[in-house]
Design a protein around this motif. Structure first.
Motif, PDB file in Angstrom:
ATOM      1  N   ALA A  17       0.847  -1.206   0.000  1.00  9.88           N
ATOM      2  CA  ALA A  17       0.000   0.000   0.000  1.00  9.88           C
ATOM      3  C   ALA A  17       0.879   1.251   0.000  1.00  9.88           C
ATOM      4  CB  ALA A  17      -0.938  -0.010   1.203  1.00  9.88           C
ATOM      5  N   LEU A  18       1.952   1.236   0.796  1.00 12.99           N
ATOM      6  CA  LEU A  18       2.860   2.391   0.845  1.00 12.99           C
ATOM      7  C   LEU A  18       3.606   2.547  -0.480  1.00 12.99           C
ATOM      8  CD1 LEU A  18       4.179   1.852   4.470  1.00 12.99           C
ATOM      9  CD2 LEU A  18       2.664   3.693   3.706  1.00 12.99           C
ATOM     10  N   GLN A  20       2.310   1.856  -3.337  1.00  8.50           N
ATOM     11  CA  GLN A  20       1.335   2.521  -4.211  1.00  8.50           C
ATOM     12  C   GLN A  20       1.306   4.030  -3.946  1.00  8.50           C
ATOM     13  OE1 GLN A  20      -0.650   1.270  -6.807  1.00  8.50           O
ATOM     14  NE2 GLN A  20       0.787  -0.401  -6.532  1.00  8.50           N
ATOM     15  N   VAL A  21       1.422   4.407  -2.676  1.00  6.59           N
ATOM     16  CA  VAL A  21       1.434   5.839  -2.328  1.00  6.59           C
ATOM     17  C   VAL A  21       2.649   6.520  -2.968  1.00  6.59           C
ATOM     18  CG1 VAL A  21       1.632   7.516  -0.451  1.00  6.59           C
ATOM     19  CG2 VAL A  21       0.159   5.486  -0.180  1.00  6.59           C
ATOM     20  N   ARG A  24       2.027   6.972  -6.566  1.00 11.82           N
ATOM     21  CA  ARG A  24       1.075   8.060  -6.837  1.00 11.82           C
ATOM     22  C   ARG A  24       1.786   9.412  -6.743  1.00 11.82           C
ATOM     23  NH1 ARG A  24      -1.324   6.402  -9.185  1.00 11.82           N
ATOM     24  NH2 ARG A  24      -2.553   4.928  -8.001  1.00 11.82           N
ATOM     25  N   ARG A 218     -11.447   3.007 -12.955  1.00 14.27           N
ATOM     26  CA  ARG A 218     -10.251   2.689 -12.166  1.00 14.27           C
ATOM     27  C   ARG A 218      -8.990   3.289 -12.800  1.00 14.27           C
ATOM     28  NH1 ARG A 218      -9.508  -3.206 -11.134  1.00 14.27           N
ATOM     29  NH2 ARG A 218     -10.207  -3.536 -13.273  1.00 14.27           N
ATOM     30  N   GLY A 219      -9.176   4.332 -13.583  1.00 14.07           N
ATOM     31  CA  GLY A 219      -8.020   4.948 -14.208  1.00 14.07           C
ATOM     32  C   GLY A 219      -8.354   6.339 -14.710  1.00 14.07           C
ATOM     33  N   ARG A 220      -7.371   7.041 -15.239  1.00 15.72           N
ATOM     34  CA  ARG A 220      -7.578   8.349 -15.837  1.00 15.72           C
ATOM     35  C   ARG A 220      -6.425   8.644 -16.793  1.00 15.72           C
ATOM     36  NH1 ARG A 220      -8.500  12.841 -12.608  1.00 15.72           N
ATOM     37  NH2 ARG A 220      -7.212  13.989 -14.084  1.00 15.72           N
ATOM     38  N   SER A 232      -1.224   0.159  -9.505  1.00 16.53           N
ATOM     39  CA  SER A 232      -1.712  -1.213  -9.605  1.00 16.53           C
ATOM     40  C   SER A 232      -3.065  -1.302  -8.917  1.00 16.53           C
ATOM     41  CB  SER A 232      -0.746  -2.182  -8.919  1.00 16.53           C
ATOM     42  OG  SER A 232       0.486  -2.208  -9.590  1.00 16.53           O
ATOM     43  N   GLY A 233      -3.672  -2.491  -9.043  1.00 15.73           N
ATOM     44  CA  GLY A 233      -4.932  -2.728  -8.336  1.00 15.73           C
ATOM     45  C   GLY A 233      -6.075  -1.983  -8.987  1.00 15.73           C
ATOM     46  N   ASP A 234      -6.736  -1.121  -8.226  1.00 18.08           N
ATOM     47  CA  ASP A 234      -7.905  -0.409  -8.739  1.00 18.08           C
ATOM     48  C   ASP A 234      -7.586   1.022  -9.136  1.00 18.08           C
ATOM     49  OD1 ASP A 234      -9.626  -2.538  -8.477  1.00 18.08           O
ATOM     50  OD2 ASP A 234     -10.130  -2.055  -6.405  1.00 18.08           O
ATOM     51  N   ASP A 235      -6.315   1.351  -9.321  1.00 21.06           N
ATOM     52  CA  ASP A 235      -5.953   2.735  -9.656  1.00 21.06           C
ATOM     53  C   ASP A 235      -4.735   2.716 -10.567  1.00 21.06           C
ATOM     54  OD1 ASP A 235      -5.552   5.448  -9.755  1.00 21.06           O
ATOM     55  OD2 ASP A 235      -5.635   5.765  -7.592  1.00 21.06           O
ATOM     56  N   ARG A 237      -3.292   4.568 -13.736  1.00 19.56           N
ATOM     57  CA  ARG A 237      -3.490   5.774 -14.535  1.00 19.56           C
ATOM     58  C   ARG A 237      -2.525   5.802 -15.717  1.00 19.56           C
ATOM     59  NH1 ARG A 237      -4.193  10.129  -9.514  1.00 19.56           N
ATOM     60  NH2 ARG A 237      -5.506   8.735  -8.284  1.00 19.56           N
ATOM     61  N   ARG A 272      -4.848  -8.054  -5.086  1.00 24.56           N
ATOM     62  CA  ARG A 272      -4.617  -6.620  -4.883  1.00 24.56           C
ATOM     63  C   ARG A 272      -3.802  -6.368  -3.615  1.00 24.56           C
ATOM     64  NH1 ARG A 272      -9.790  -3.174  -4.041  1.00 24.56           N
ATOM     65  NH2 ARG A 272      -9.300  -3.766  -1.917  1.00 24.56           N
ATOM     66  N   LEU A 273      -2.827  -5.481  -3.715  1.00 27.53           N
ATOM     67  CA  LEU A 273      -1.944  -5.124  -2.592  1.00 27.53           C
ATOM     68  C   LEU A 273      -1.185  -6.325  -2.026  1.00 27.53           C
ATOM     69  CD1 LEU A 273      -4.068  -2.404  -0.718  1.00 27.53           C
ATOM     70  CD2 LEU A 273      -2.247  -2.057  -2.386  1.00 27.53           C
TER      71      LEU A 273
ATOM     72  N   LEU B  25      -2.277  12.848  -0.797  1.00 30.76           N
ATOM     73  CA  LEU B  25      -3.145  11.706  -1.090  1.00 30.76           C
ATOM     74  C   LEU B  25      -4.609  12.098  -0.878  1.00 30.76           C
ATOM     75  CD1 LEU B  25      -2.085   8.906  -1.890  1.00 30.76           C
ATOM     76  CD2 LEU B  25      -2.434   8.183   0.474  1.00 30.76           C
ATOM     77  N   PRO B  34      -9.727   8.031  -9.545  1.00 35.00           N
ATOM     78  CA  PRO B  34     -10.864   7.350 -10.162  1.00 35.00           C
ATOM     79  C   PRO B  34     -11.775   6.779  -9.065  1.00 35.00           C
ATOM     80  CG  PRO B  34      -8.747   6.475 -10.982  1.00 35.00           C
ATOM     81  CD  PRO B  34      -8.441   7.365  -9.833  1.00 35.00           C
ATOM     82  N   ARG B  35     -13.078   6.817  -9.344  1.00 34.36           N
ATOM     83  CA  ARG B  35     -14.021   6.417  -8.294  1.00 34.36           C
ATOM     84  C   ARG B  35     -13.815   4.991  -7.797  1.00 34.36           C
ATOM     85  NH1 ARG B  35     -20.066   7.578  -9.828  1.00 34.36           N
ATOM     86  NH2 ARG B  35     -19.396   6.355 -11.618  1.00 34.36           N
ATOM     87  N   GLY B  36     -13.461   4.111  -8.742  1.00 33.73           N
ATOM     88  CA  GLY B  36     -13.328   2.704  -8.381  1.00 33.73           C
ATOM     89  C   GLY B  36     -12.152   2.407  -7.472  1.00 33.73           C
ATOM     90  N   ALA B  37     -11.310   3.406  -7.213  1.00 25.52           N
ATOM     91  CA  ALA B  37     -10.114   3.188  -6.395  1.00 25.52           C
ATOM     92  C   ALA B  37     -10.367   3.449  -4.911  1.00 25.52           C
ATOM     93  CB  ALA B  37      -8.967   4.066  -6.890  1.00 25.52           C
ATOM     94  N   GLN B  40      -9.339   0.616  -2.252  1.00 24.32           N
ATOM     95  CA  GLN B  40      -7.881   0.478  -2.169  1.00 24.32           C
ATOM     96  C   GLN B  40      -7.262   1.702  -1.509  1.00 24.32           C
ATOM     97  OE1 GLN B  40      -5.933  -0.845  -5.771  1.00 24.32           O
ATOM     98  NE2 GLN B  40      -4.181   0.486  -5.412  1.00 24.32           N
ATOM     99  N   GLU B  43      -7.114   1.681   2.182  1.00 29.44           N
ATOM    100  CA  GLU B  43      -5.997   0.901   2.733  1.00 29.44           C
ATOM    101  C   GLU B  43      -4.684   1.672   2.656  1.00 29.44           C
ATOM    102  OE1 GLU B  43      -7.034  -3.551   1.355  1.00 29.44           O
ATOM    103  OE2 GLU B  43      -5.164  -3.335   2.464  1.00 29.44           O
ATOM    104  N   GLU B  44      -4.504   2.396   1.562  1.00 24.82           N
ATOM    105  CA  GLU B  44      -3.272   3.181   1.414  1.00 24.82           C
ATOM    106  C   GLU B  44      -3.205   4.278   2.474  1.00 24.82           C
ATOM    107  OE1 GLU B  44      -3.388   2.506  -3.440  1.00 24.82           O
ATOM    108  OE2 GLU B  44      -3.395   4.542  -2.649  1.00 24.82           O
ATOM    109  N   ALA B  47      -2.416   2.749   5.806  1.00 25.24           N
ATOM    110  CA  ALA B  47      -0.991   2.412   5.942  1.00 25.24           C
ATOM    111  C   ALA B  47      -0.163   3.667   6.225  1.00 25.24           C
ATOM    112  CB  ALA B  47      -0.491   1.712   4.670  1.00 25.24           C
ATOM    113  N   MET B  48      -0.482   4.771   5.546  1.00 20.15           N
ATOM    114  CA  MET B  48       0.234   6.032   5.810  1.00 20.15           C
ATOM    115  C   MET B  48      -0.019   6.496   7.236  1.00 20.15           C
ATOM    116  SD  MET B  48       2.201   7.198   3.451  1.00 20.15           S
ATOM    117  CE  MET B  48       2.526   8.884   3.978  1.00 20.15           C
TER     118      MET B  48
END
Lengths: 491, 491
Positions: A17-18, A20-21, A24, A218-220, A232-235, A237, A272-273, B25, B34-37, B40, B43-44, B47-48
């Motif tokens: 998860a970190l 992913q942060v 981002r 789940r993207g942009r 990864s996962g649900d985000d 981009r 996921r994660l 974040l 994205p809305r679908g994220a 997840q 959780e991120e 974790a932070m």
């Protein structure tokens, strides 16, 4: 009662998860961040890297790994990934890891300046430092084995320089011959003419992403100087860029990044994660971006739909038939720059980088001789003398940031895409009918089912073999290229 | 030789950097994600929050605090902030902190859906969870003292519910009387007519931010459902929203958030990524957003410039003079929504939320009775029955994300803005000449010099007293409101 495996996975989940942060934050830096925030951001990134490094080398991970008992194949694969990452981290002394982070961060800036000023001597001293540090790191990782292989394994577990070198030796003659025939053909395709509005390009880029089944929930899509995908996962981009004279740059960058993002978004949500919840290697990742971009996005069927779309959106641009448009999309022309290269020449760019970087890491080529070696090889392979360093050894960022062993994964991706395409066409015989209507989702569906959903479950090469139903090699790619370009150029 | 203070500050600097990452974040979640994220992301965030909590409660911080010797007033203030944060953090178990982060992240999405669907029952279960967790947290923090005060102190160190309640008791009669006179006045200002294009609104919003001296090199403007500002140091971003029928919503949201962001960006750069490098409290923060929005942005002088700008950009909108426009900007009308409220009624909205949330945290009001309690109180205070939940208890995001004790800081901000405005006008007598030309930077300059640059150096109330040269109370605000609205409504 929680087992060592459960405890390890709970800890790992937070680490993922970190991660992913941090990813981002990198996305933000390239797309949204105000310019004046750069210095502060480097402190923020450094703090995140510190947190991640501490977790990856946490002694508890070693203890859990020693005790954990995998209950099934999925658990065994999770442990394999965590063990590989942990063992890699503990083999490299903290001092060396920090020095590498520091020097590559500086080197990237030095490279950018050197490229802008065509100043090879200004880049060589820090390149020498980067190489020396990566050699040291490789020695820690290789434990007596091949240094280059140790670096390559970061990006493509299981691959060896010997295997890739042998494959390149088999590919080269057919590619060189094809290139000569194509460039010598009597009839050369025309290029697009005119200017293509940025907003209309971005609207079409969105429609292209949709055509390939990109999940906007789940993207942009945003703009960036150098297109990339992130998350990864649900985000997951994507980014692209816009040049008003060259809409294909925007469109094919988009489709390429959609390939990467669809891979991430296609992975089983149960992963996921976790370590299995991301693309398994750079080569396999690139196979997805390449098959979307080339075998599908540059196919006759799909470009037929694109032609109609572009005529509707942009009016006249000097191309009057779908066949002409297809040839234009796939136009092969001499050029210095890898990232602007076509399907025929791309792998020749990679082969020369592969040979040069092996010699740099192995010590048989010194940085002071690199420019001459580059230019001599380019002349031999492409028949053209490099006219300036930014068209030669200063064109790529990779070496400045220490990415030795990364380049060959681009060609592996092309080779894997060739294999996947052969299997896909056999399994989905009516694919062209959908592509001709601007619908590439049957291909995404096949790839998701056969490959994407498994994430990191299998080793990279096995991931491709399982998806294709045969062991991958360069044959399908070369057959495809010869057939496609033979037809376009009437060879 | 490094001292305990140096070691503590080096550690704290990384914590501040990670805090900025967590803030970014949050910004991403409201603007870009994205809305679908959402799942997840929770959780991120969790974790932070775990990383930050571990650092804030790290036993070494306690040891450093015990040994550190402040060399000067700045160091003493740094230690005061770190000590307050440390003592707060060690009182709250990590499990509870992480659970709060997780639940509030989910609850925010649930609230947004519930508001869209007017679905109170869909929101109550998770609101109940949020309240229960905040009650648990308040019990840890209060150590036998007042639970609500413990939460309030997170946002406004030094404030008490008793003190705020007494202030509200003094304010209410004058505000109620003013409101009655204004709404009963013979001549009521006209509202704008027509539709105002979204793109043109956003362009004007950018120009308004520039008029107040917002530094675009260190910030950016985006759209969000609920406007907010985010970030400290060299990266302070703002958001706004657009309704085509009501351009003032966009414009005054923008100016409001510019006030917050200018505060952050105006802090001495030596304090960046330290505890002093952020606004000292929510009340002081709100004093900046409010004075920008109301005393300056809704002044006769500045609205005169805005009128010209709007005529140029939007043509006719039913208002034909700058005086009429000024009255229209400051129009008082019955309405349900706090964020759309005028200066006369705004604090009445806060007073009811203050009473309701004290009862929710204190336990004398249960969530199942909240809607009835809200609607009854609204009818009593505003003379109108709430017609739908999105106009009532579902209108604000605050409670869903656990912000109990936050609402009164809005009124404190109004009160402080009244004091600052009195001092500013005395010190900068020709301010109106600049405002009339669309230049509010002399006010930003005065505020930066007198207040903003000090960041967290002084306690909140002292920050205001030092800037004004007198102890703050509600008097200047009420005098200002009576004079301003007395003139507009010819009372």
């Amino acid at each position: 009662m929680t087992t060592a495996y459960d405890e390890l996975m709970a800890f790992q989940r937070e680490t993922e998860a970190l991660g992913q942060v941090a990813g981002r934050l990198g996305w933000d830096q390239e797309t949204m961040m105000p310019r004046g925030a750069a210095e502060q951001r480097s402190e923020e990134m450094s703090a995140m890297e510190g947190v991640l490094h501490a977790r990856r080398t946490d002694p508890r991970v070693g203890e859990w790994l020693a005790k954990a008992e995998p209950a099934d194949a999925v658990a065994a694969a999770q442990l394999r990934h965590i063990r590989r990452s942990y063992e890699r981290s503990v083999k490299v002394p903290a001092r060396l890891a920090q020095e590498l982070a520091r020097v590559t961060s500086v080197a990237q800036g030095v490279w950018a300046q050197a490229r802008a000023k065509e100043d090879v001597p200004g880049f060589l001293p820090i390149l020498q430092d980067v190489i020396r540090l990566r050699q040291e790191e490789a020695a820690c990782l290789a434990a007596g084995g091949d240094a280059y292989d140790a670096l390559l394994n970061d990006y493509e577990p299981g691959a060896t320089a010997a295997g890739i070198g042998a494959m390149f030796d088999r590919m080269r003659p057919r590619l060189v011959a094809l290139r000569a025939k194509v460039l010598g053909a009597a009839k050369q395709p025309a290029a697009l003419q005119g200017s293509f509005g940025a907003d209309a390009q971005m609207r079409m880029a969105r429609d292209l992403a949709t055509a390939f089944g990109y999940d906007w929930e789940r993207g942009r899509l945003d703009l960036a100087v150098h297109p990339f995908s992130s998350g990864s996962g649900d985000d997951a981009r994507i980014t692209t860029r816009v040049a008003e004279a060259d809409p294909f740059n925007c469109f094919y960058s988009t489709i390429h990044e959609v390939g990467h993002a669809c891979y991430e978004l296609g992975i089983d949500s149960d992963y996921r994660l976790t370590p299995l919840g991301a693309g398994v290697s750079m080569g396999v990742h690139e196979s997805q971006s390449r098959i979307y971009e080339n075998q599908l996005g540059r196919s006759r069927a799909f470009t037929g739909w694109m032609f109609t779309q572009m005529r509707e959106r942009f009016g006249e641009f000097g191309i009057t038939s779908a066949d002409e448009f297809y040839a234009s999309v796939n136009r092969v022309s001499p050029g210095y720059i890898r990232t602007e290269s076509d399907e025929v020449q791309y792998n020749l760019h990679i082969m020369m980088r592969f040979d040069l970087e092996r010699d740099l890491i192995g010590g048989s080529l010194s940085v002071k001789d690199l420019e001459d070696a580059w230019n001599a090889r380019f002349l031999a392979d492409f028949g053209v003398a490099v006219d300036r360093p930014s068209h030669g050894m200063l064109q790529d960022v990779h070496w400045s940031v220490g990415l030795f062993g990364y380049f060959p994964t681009y060609s592996l991706g092309n080779v894997y895409a060739g294999c996947l395409h052969r299997a896909l066409r056999a399994d989905v015989p009516d694919l062209d009918a959908a592509l001709a209507k601007g619908d590439a989702t049957p291909a995404t569906g096949w790839l998701r089912e056969r490959l994407q959903r498994h994430g990191g479950l299998r080793e990279p090469k096995d991931t491709i073999a399982e998806a294709c139903g045969f062991e991958p090699d360069e044959g399908p790619l070369l057959d495809y290229l010869e057939a496609k370009f033979g037809a376009i150029y009437q060879l």
